[in-house]
Design a protein around this motif. Structure first.
Motif, PDB file in Angstrom:
ATOM      1  N   ASP A  17       0.824  -1.217   0.000  1.00 44.66           N
ATOM      2  CA  ASP A  17       0.000   0.000   0.000  1.00 44.66           C
ATOM      3  C   ASP A  17       0.856   1.264   0.000  1.00 44.66           C
ATOM      4  N   GLY A  18       2.168   1.104  -0.060  1.00 42.97           N
ATOM      5  CA  GLY A  18       3.073   2.248  -0.161  1.00 42.97           C
ATOM      6  C   GLY A  18       3.377   2.938   1.140  1.00 42.97           C
ATOM      7  N   GLN A  19       2.802   2.461   2.234  1.00 44.20           N
ATOM      8  CA  GLN A  19       2.959   3.117   3.530  1.00 44.20           C
ATOM      9  C   GLN A  19       3.707   2.207   4.509  1.00 44.20           C
ATOM     10  N   TRP A  20       4.349   2.827   5.490  1.00 45.60           N
ATOM     11  CA  TRP A  20       4.826   2.095   6.650  1.00 45.60           C
ATOM     12  C   TRP A  20       3.986   2.588   7.826  1.00 45.60           C
ATOM     13  N   GLY A  21       2.966   1.825   8.173  1.00 43.26           N
ATOM     14  CA  GLY A  21       1.952   2.336   9.087  1.00 43.26           C
ATOM     15  C   GLY A  21       1.131   3.380   8.344  1.00 43.26           C
ATOM     16  N   GLU A  22       1.159   4.604   8.849  1.00 41.26           N
ATOM     17  CA  GLU A  22       0.458   5.707   8.197  1.00 41.26           C
ATOM     18  C   GLU A  22       1.422   6.681   7.526  1.00 41.26           C
ATOM     19  N   HIS A  23       2.667   6.262   7.353  1.00 41.70           N
ATOM     20  CA  HIS A  23       3.688   7.188   6.861  1.00 41.70           C
ATOM     21  C   HIS A  23       4.312   6.717   5.555  1.00 41.70           C
ATOM     22  N   ARG A  24       4.746   7.698   4.779  1.00 38.55           N
ATOM     23  CA  ARG A  24       5.532   7.462   3.566  1.00 38.55           C
ATOM     24  C   ARG A  24       6.987   7.713   3.940  1.00 38.55           C
ATOM     25  N   VAL A  25       7.852   6.759   3.630  1.00 39.22           N
ATOM     26  CA  VAL A  25       9.227   6.809   4.117  1.00 39.22           C
ATOM     27  C   VAL A  25      10.200   6.481   2.983  1.00 39.22           C
ATOM     28  N   ILE A  26      11.330   7.163   2.956  1.00 39.88           N
ATOM     29  CA  ILE A  26      12.423   6.869   2.029  1.00 39.88           C
ATOM     30  C   ILE A  26      13.658   6.540   2.856  1.00 39.88           C
ATOM     31  N   LEU A  27      14.395   5.532   2.464  1.00 38.87           N
ATOM     32  CA  LEU A  27      15.683   5.206   3.078  1.00 38.87           C
ATOM     33  C   LEU A  27      16.776   5.442   2.044  1.00 38.87           C
ATOM     34  N   SER A  28      17.769   6.222   2.415  1.00 36.03           N
ATOM     35  CA  SER A  28      18.871   6.562   1.506  1.00 36.03           C
ATOM     36  C   SER A  28      20.184   6.106   2.124  1.00 36.03           C
ATOM     37  N   GLY A  29      20.927   5.261   1.405  1.00 32.64           N
ATOM     38  CA  GLY A  29      22.173   4.708   1.923  1.00 32.64           C
ATOM     39  C   GLY A  29      23.393   5.524   1.532  1.00 32.64           C
ATOM     40  N   TRP A  30      24.362   5.612   2.459  1.00 31.88           N
ATOM     41  CA  TRP A  30      25.594   6.370   2.248  1.00 31.88           C
ATOM     42  C   TRP A  30      26.779   5.593   2.790  1.00 31.88           C
ATOM     43  N   THR A  31      27.949   5.806   2.178  1.00 31.56           N
ATOM     44  CA  THR A  31      29.184   5.156   2.601  1.00 31.56           C
ATOM     45  C   THR A  31      30.240   6.215   2.897  1.00 31.56           C
ATOM     46  N   ARG A  32      30.936   6.061   3.995  1.00 32.97           N
ATOM     47  CA  ARG A  32      32.006   6.991   4.354  1.00 32.97           C
ATOM     48  C   ARG A  32      33.189   6.806   3.415  1.00 32.97           C
ATOM     49  N   ALA A  33      33.638   7.886   2.799  1.00 36.00           N
ATOM     50  CA  ALA A  33      34.767   7.822   1.872  1.00 36.00           C
ATOM     51  C   ALA A  33      36.064   7.605   2.638  1.00 36.00           C
TER      52      ALA A  33
ATOM     53  N   PRO B 101      36.005   0.473   1.669  1.00 35.17           N
ATOM     54  CA  PRO B 101      34.962   1.438   2.023  1.00 35.17           C
ATOM     55  C   PRO B 101      34.899   1.669   3.519  1.00 35.17           C
ATOM     56  N   GLY B 102      34.384   2.813   3.895  1.00 35.88           N
ATOM     57  CA  GLY B 102      34.250   3.143   5.302  1.00 35.88           C
ATOM     58  C   GLY B 102      32.907   2.711   5.856  1.00 35.88           C
ATOM     59  N   LEU B 103      32.492   3.383   6.919  1.00 32.55           N
ATOM     60  CA  LEU B 103      31.233   3.062   7.575  1.00 32.55           C
ATOM     61  C   LEU B 103      30.048   3.287   6.647  1.00 32.55           C
ATOM     62  N   ALA B 104      28.936   2.644   6.974  1.00 30.60           N
ATOM     63  CA  ALA B 104      27.713   2.785   6.183  1.00 30.60           C
ATOM     64  C   ALA B 104      26.602   3.317   7.086  1.00 30.60           C
ATOM     65  N   ARG B 105      25.775   4.191   6.543  1.00 29.79           N
ATOM     66  CA  ARG B 105      24.644   4.734   7.293  1.00 29.79           C
ATOM     67  C   ARG B 105      23.460   4.945   6.350  1.00 29.79           C
ATOM     68  N   ILE B 106      22.291   5.107   6.937  1.00 24.38           N
ATOM     69  CA  ILE B 106      21.107   5.405   6.134  1.00 24.38           C
ATOM     70  C   ILE B 106      20.433   6.660   6.681  1.00 24.38           C
ATOM     71  N   ALA B 107      19.882   7.443   5.765  1.00 26.56           N
ATOM     72  CA  ALA B 107      19.011   8.544   6.143  1.00 26.56           C
ATOM     73  C   ALA B 107      17.587   8.006   6.144  1.00 26.56           C
ATOM     74  N   ILE B 108      16.889   8.163   7.254  1.00 25.09           N
ATOM     75  CA  ILE B 108      15.485   7.766   7.352  1.00 25.09           C
ATOM     76  C   ILE B 108      14.664   9.023   7.123  1.00 25.09           C
ATOM     77  N   VAL B 109      13.972   9.066   5.976  1.00 21.66           N
ATOM     78  CA  VAL B 109      13.342  10.294   5.489  1.00 21.66           C
ATOM     79  C   VAL B 109      11.830  10.236   5.659  1.00 21.66           C
TER      80      VAL B 109
END
Length: 425
Positions: free
Chosen positions: A142-158, A165-173
């Motif tokens: 249904d495109g939702q997580w509960g009642e929310h629309r969420v994007i996860l964006s992954g990043w790697t430490r240069a 590669p360095g550490l990895a993190r995600i932005a929870i949007v």
């Protein structure tokens, strides 16, 4: 209650599509600032070829973290929090195109143009490299997580070593309001010492898919599995990772996501570099591509795994009695330099990186018969896609494809991609 919730989501989906239509023209102008004459015509890779290689080439061995380890970590760190609590605690925001620099906007596709786009704060991402994207459109049909629309964006430490590669993190949007996206960071980690501590995941985040409660992330030797119900709070703001004096640190992130399992490659197996979800199959499947250098003569392999239908294994891959996940189909393509893969309704979409260090890449649509790429400019150039090949994620409920290139996070309708590629004969 479910039916009323779906009506609300359909209304919200219409609002999102209206927002897409209202911003497409402005982004088209921004994208076409790059001259198509800088690009070249890519060689047509033709149709996909079915692979008859050994099943072991694509086999993954499932290894789940013991429940005792996860429970111990939760006990010493405090009760895990859910995505909803994180969305109520976002402390950063994404910028709209008018606030993005010209250099940032040049990473956007030329044709088809992004319908909406956002850029990251340069100061907040300095020293980090953008990677994969997935959304709540992957997590739930249904495109939702509960009642929310969420994007996860992954990043790697240069780091100063491309092969380390360095550490990895995600932005929870929080993407509930298309005009105001906010986010916060969570560090990807791996439990150690039986759950008494954790270390940071050191891997280039080139592939990432959120399915049900699980987040699958590509690594050098397979996939790591994270559970969005098991997010932990960091209590100390420092440049260290793990247990420190006074609490728990996550390299400046406010949250920690400890792994709950992994899928390891068989010896000599093909490494998944880009992954995405395909909801057009039954059951839903995880599709993958390997990374082959753009100048290589070797074909790129594409394959898929089925997800488990067992409610007790929600979000995990289907495995045999020995805990092995086996590919359900595999193909070869002459497209190289693939940075993003998407499969839907028997079509495969491959995001190919730019041939040079600057310029634009190519988006190919392939099936078993032939291949198509968008042309832009008067010279027949097919280098019309974003500059850096990024992951592709299809939000079926809204019809959007999400991707990320450089400092830009953007979306456009799959229908606009197909129109640009032309109708199939």
């Amino acid at each position: 209650m479910k039916q009323r919730g779906r009506h609300r989501r359909q209304k919200r989906g219409r609002a999102v599509r209206a927002f897409l239509a209202g911003t497409a023209l402005a982004l088209t102008a921004a994208a076409t600032m790059i001259s198509a004459s800088q690009a070249t015509v890519s060689k047509d890779p033709g149709g996909l070829k079915e692979v008859t290689a050994s099943a072991a080439d694509f086999r993954l061995q499932e290894r789940l973290v013991p429940q005792k380890t996860l429970d111990r970590l939760a006990s010493v760190m405090g009760r895990p929090v859910g995505v909803r609590a994180i969305l109520e605690d976002t402390d950063r925001f994404l910028r709209t195109p008018a606030s993005c620099t010209t250099a940032q906007r040049t990473a956007l596709p030329v044709e088809p143009a992004a319908a909406r786009a956002y850029c990251w704060d340069i100061a907040d991402t300095r020293g980090w490299r953008a990677g994969a994207v997935t959304t709540s459109g992957d997590a739930d049909d249904d495109g939702q997580w509960g009642e929310h629309r969420v994007i996860l964006s992954g990043w790697t430490r240069a780091t100063d070593r491309a092969d380390r590669p360095g550490l990895a993190r995600i932005a929870i949007v929080d993407a509930d309001d298309p005009a105001n996206l906010t986010y916060t960071w969570a560090l990807l980690a791996v439990p150690v010492d039986g759950g008494r501590d954790y270390r940071g995941l050191t891997s280039a985040v080139s592939g990432m898919t959120w399915y049900q409660s699980k987040l699958l992330v590509t690594t050098a030797d397979g996939l790591y599995v994270y559970d969005l119900h098991r997010v932990q709070r960091a209590t100390v703001d420092s440049g260290r990772v793990g247990k420190v004096r006074g609490g728990w640190s996550a390299y400046g992130a406010r949250y920690v996501l400890p792994a709950v399992g992994s899928y390891r490659l068989a010896k000599g197996g093909v490494r998944p570099a880009a992954i995405s979800l395909d909801r057009s199959t039954a059951p839903d499947t995880l599709v993958a591509s390997e990374r082959v250098p753009a100048d290589s003569d070797r074909p790129t392999r594409l394959w898929r795994y089925a997800f488990s239908g067992d409610p007790a294994r929600a979000g995990l891959l289907a495995t045999d009695a020995a805990g092995r996940a086996n590919a359900t189909e595999a193909y070869e393509t002459k497209t190289t330099g693939v940075g993003g893969v998407l499969s839907y309704a028997s079509e495969w979409y491959l995001d190919r990186a730019a041939d040079a260090g600057s310029g634009h890449g190519t988006l190919w649509r392939q099936n078993r018969r032939d291949a198509d790429a968008t042309e832009c400019g008067t010279d027949g150039s097919t280098s019309c896609w974003s500059g850096g090949a990024g992951s592709l994620s299809y939000w079926e409920e809204t019809g959007e494809v999400w991707s990320q290139s450089g400092q830009m996070l953007y979306a456009l309708p799959l229908s606009s991609i197909d129109r640009s590629l032309g109708e199939r004969e």
